[in-house]
Write an enzyme that holds these catalytic residues in place. Structure first.
Site, PDB file in Angstrom:
ATOM      1  CE1 TYR A   1     -10.631  -7.417   7.387  1.00  0.00           C
ATOM      2  CE2 TYR A   1      -8.431  -7.350   8.312  1.00  0.00           C
ATOM      3  CZ  TYR A   1      -9.442  -6.758   7.592  1.00  0.00           C
ATOM      4  OH  TYR A   1      -9.265  -5.493   7.072  1.00  0.00           O
TER       5      TYR A   1
ATOM      6  CG  HIS B   1      -3.152  -0.635   7.613  1.00  0.00           C
ATOM      7  ND1 HIS B   1      -3.893  -1.075   8.701  1.00  0.00           N
ATOM      8  CD2 HIS B   1      -3.720  -1.215   6.532  1.00  0.00           C
ATOM      9  CE1 HIS B   1      -4.853  -1.888   8.272  1.00  0.00           C
ATOM     10  NE2 HIS B   1      -4.756  -1.982   6.956  1.00  0.00           N
TER      11      HIS B   1
ATOM     12  CD  GLN C   1      -2.773  -1.175   2.492  1.00  0.00           C
ATOM     13  OE1 GLN C   1      -2.763  -0.246   3.298  1.00  0.00           O
ATOM     14  NE2 GLN C   1      -3.513  -2.263   2.677  1.00  0.00           N
TER      15      GLN C   1
ATOM     16  CE1 TYR D   1     -12.445  10.779  17.117  1.00  0.00           C
ATOM     17  CE2 TYR D   1     -10.239  11.387  17.800  1.00  0.00           C
ATOM     18  CZ  TYR D   1     -11.536  11.740  17.515  1.00  0.00           C
ATOM     19  OH  TYR D   1     -11.950  13.051  17.639  1.00  0.00           O
TER      20      TYR D   1
ATOM     21  CD  GLU E   1     -14.294   4.067  14.057  1.00  0.00           C
ATOM     22  OE1 GLU E   1     -14.404   3.224  14.964  1.00  0.00           O
ATOM     23  OE2 GLU E   1     -13.507   5.048  14.124  1.00  0.00           O
TER      24      GLU E   1
END
Length: 386
Positions: free
Chosen positions: A273, A155, A90, A262, A252
Site C-alpha cells: 500500500y 479480512h 469487516q 494461489y 484477482e
C-alpha cells in the site's frame, strides 16, 4: 415486525419510494436497463440468496440481521434464531447458502465472525433449520471455526457455496496479517486462515480432500488467498470461481483447484500500500503457484471485488454465460465475458450512483439481477430489461 412499516416512516426519499412498491431509479447510463429499488434501510447487507421453490430473497446484514424479502411488494420480515456475531470492522453476519435439497433438507448455512473471551476473532460456519412460516432459524449450531483466533477486525472472507459434489466450500481471509513472506498465515497449510475450506454438509471432513493424510489441515482445499469475498460455481463446467482482493491493486479472479497455492503473499500482481514495491514474485514466474485467470496489476486502479455470479437467466439472453462481480471502492457492477478461462471486462453497470456493490444474484424464475448495496441505509436493487 414488517420492516416496511419502519421504512415508510423513516423520511428517506428512497424509503418513501419503495414503501408501497418498487421504485424506478432514473440515472444516466445503463441503457436498456430498468433499475428499481425493491426495499431500503438495510444495514450493510452482505449477501442475497433466492429461497429455492419459493422465489423470495434472503438477505444477511453485517450487524447480525437475517431477513426475508418479498421481491414483488418489498415486504421485509426478520428471521429469529440467528447466532450472535462479532460485528466489528469487516466482521459480522456474512454469507448464506441453502442445502442443495432445500426445502426437503431445510438447512440454511451461515458464515459469520465470532470472538473468544479474549476479544480475538475468527470466521465460523454454522447451520440451522429455516422455518419460513414461523420466521425462525431453529436449532442453529456452529459446525466449524477457523483456528487460530486472532486480534484483527479485518479480512474474514467469507462466501459459502455448495459444489456439484455436494460439499460445502467456504472462503477465509488472511485476517490482514502484514507478516509478508513464506511464514505468512496464507502460506501455512496447518491453518485455515487465507484459504478455501471444503467440508461435508454436517461439518465433517471429506475423505477425498487434497491434504487428508498429509502434514496439513485436513479441511483445506486451496491456500495462498488474501481475502476472497466472491465465490460461485460455473453453471456449465462445475468449476469453482472466486474473486479476491489484492493489496495495492493486485485484485484477482481465480478458478480454484484442489490442493493449489494461489500465491499470497509470496506471489501476485499487487504492491505494498502507498508504494509501487511488489509484494512478491509475479504469479506466472513460479511453478508452485496458480496464475489468476484475470487480474489488476499494481498501478491499474484495481477492482476491489465482492460477490459474484454467472448469468444463466432468461431476461438478458445477450448476457448468458457472462460473469458479474460487485465492485466496492469502484462503485459499480462489473460484467465480464468468459470463454473457458479467457476473461474480459466489458460494459460496467450502475456507474455514477455512488453504490458499493456487495453482492449480486440471478433470480431463477424471472432472470432479473438482484444487487445488494453496501451502506448504512442501503437498498436491494433489481435490474430488468427496460
Amino acid at each position: 415486525m414488517n420492516r416496511r412499516t419502519i421504512l415508510a416512516a423513516s423520511g428517506s426519499a428512497l424509503s418513501a419510494t419503495v414503501a408501497g412498491c418498487a421504485g424506478v431509479l432514473d440515472e444516466p447510463g445503463d441503457d436498456g436497463l430498468e433499475v428499481e429499488a425493491v426495499a431500503d434501510g438495510f444495514e450493510h447487507p452482505w449477501s442475497i440468496s433466492v429461497v429455492p421453490d419459493d422465489g423470495r430473497l434472503l438477505v444477511t446484514e453485517r450487524e447480525g440481521t437475517l431477513s426475508v424479502l418479498e421481491p414483488g411488494d418489498g415486504a421485509v420480515e426478520d428471521v429469529d434464531g440467528v447466532p450472535d456475531v462479532y460485528a466489528e470492522g469487516q466482521g459480522g453476519l456474512l454469507d448464506a447458502a441453502f442445502h442443495p435439497e432445500f426445502p426437503d433438507e431445510p438447512w440454511l448455512y451461515l458464515t459469520y465472525a465470532t470472538a473468544n473471551d479474549a476479544g480475538e476473532s475468527t470466521t465460523a460456519l454454522g447451520r440451522g433449520e429455516l422455518d419460513l412460516e414461523a420466521g425462525s432459524l431453529e436449532g442453529f449450531e456452529q459446525l466449524y471455526a477457523v483456528e487460530p483466533f486472532v486480534d484483527s477486525d479485518g479480512h474474514f472472507g467469507s462466501r459459502i457455496v455448495f459444489g456439484e459434489d455436494g460439499a460445502v466450500y467456504v472462503t477465509v481471509g488472511d485476517r490482514q496479517s502484514k507478516e509478508f513472506g513464506p511464514d505468512h498465515y496464507s502460506q501455512d497449510t496447518s491453518t485455515g486462515i487465507g484459504s478455501t475450506l471444503r467440508l461435508e454438509p454436517d461439518g465433517s471432513v471429506p475423505d477425498d480432500n487434497p491434504f487428508v493424510g498429509d502434514d496439513a489441515l485436513d479441511e483445506l482445499y486451496s491456500y495462498g488467498h488474501r481475502n476472497a469475498q466472491g465465490m460461485t460455481i460455473h453453471p456449465e463446467t462445475g468449476e469453482l470461481w472466486q474473486s479476491e482482493h489484492g493489496e495495492e491493486d493486485g485484485d484477482e479472479i481465480n478458478v480454484v483447484e484442489a490442493g493449489a497455492n494461489y500465491g499470497w503473499p509470496v506471489a501476485g500482481y499487487g504492491c505494498r500500500y502507498g508504494t509501487d514495491d511488489p509484494i512478491g514474485d509475479e504469479s506466472h514466474e513460479r511453478d508452485d503457484v496458480v496464475d489468476p485467470v484475470y487480474y489488476w496489476e499494481c498501478g491499474s486502479g484495481g477492482f476491489p471485488p465482492a460477490g459474484m455470479t454467472f448469468y444463466d437467466g432468461g431476461a438478458f439472453e445477450e448476457w448468458t454465460g457472462d460473469l458479474f462481480v460487485g465492485n466496492l471502492a469502484g462503485e459499480y457492477l462489473g460484467r465480464f465475458t468468459v470463454d473457458g478461462t479467457d476473461v474480459e471486462e466489458v460494459d460496467p453497470l450502475l456507474e455514477g450512483r455512488g453504490w458499493r456493490i456487495r453482492d449480486v444474484e440471478v433470480h431463477p424464475e424471472t432472470g432479473a439481477l438482484y444487487v445488494a448495496v453496501d451502506d448504512a441505509e442501503a437498498p436491494v436493487v433489481r435490474l430488468t430489461p427496460e
